[in-house]
Scaffold this motif. Sequence first.
Motif, mmCIF file in Angstrom:
data_model
loop_
_atom_site.group_PDB
_atom_site.id
_atom_site.type_symbol
_atom_site.label_atom_id
_atom_site.label_comp_id
_atom_site.label_asym_id
_atom_site.label_seq_id
_atom_site.Cartn_x
_atom_site.Cartn_y
_atom_site.Cartn_z
ATOM 1 N N ALA A 17 0.814 -1.219 0.000
ATOM 2 C CA ALA A 17 0.000 0.000 0.000
ATOM 3 C C ALA A 17 0.848 1.271 0.000
ATOM 4 O O ALA A 17 0.370 2.339 -0.373
ATOM 5 N N GLU A 18 2.100 1.159 0.401
ATOM 6 C CA GLU A 18 2.985 2.319 0.485
ATOM 7 C C GLU A 18 3.644 2.648 -0.849
ATOM 8 O O GLU A 18 4.195 3.721 -1.010
ATOM 9 N N TYR A 19 3.606 1.754 -1.782
ATOM 10 C CA TYR A 19 4.342 1.910 -3.033
ATOM 11 C C TYR A 19 3.413 2.437 -4.123
ATOM 12 O O TYR A 19 2.340 1.879 -4.369
ATOM 13 N N VAL A 20 3.861 3.506 -4.763
ATOM 14 C CA VAL A 20 3.012 4.207 -5.723
ATOM 15 C C VAL A 20 3.207 3.682 -7.144
ATOM 16 O O VAL A 20 2.249 3.562 -7.910
ATOM 17 N N TYR A 21 4.454 3.403 -7.481
ATOM 18 C CA TYR A 21 4.766 3.016 -8.861
ATOM 19 C C TYR A 21 5.154 1.543 -8.906
ATOM 20 O O TYR A 21 5.937 1.068 -8.082
#
Length: 124
Positions: free
Chosen positions: A109-113
């Motif tokens: 959930a913390e990773y955008v890409y």
Amino acid sequence: EVQLVESGGGLVQAGGSLRLSCAASGFTFDDYVIGWFRQAPGKEREGISYMSSSDGSTYYADSVKGRFTMSSDNVKNTVYLQMNVLKPEDTAVYYCALDFIPPWILSAAEYVYWGQGTQVTVSS
């Protein structure tokens, strides 16, 4: 545009090795981490490791500690995941992902890409 492209997946026998690559481009964040995740059919996406851009420090989940190693080639903007002593339970689609907002934790959930993923299949 941020792009992450994984490669290196394939079919290997138990006990064998593979090296995954994650080519990263299109960003200028000063401080970030590249993480590796995997998802097996019917299971949740599992975080397995990450590497910090600032000092190259790494973190590994217990499930892969001692068998998997991350490294990087800063000239090529590529991060690698060396996977040794592979087990059938390592079979999954492997993804690399980028997080640029600390603190660094191994949560999807913390990773955008995200990259598109590469299939790793370990036969028994």
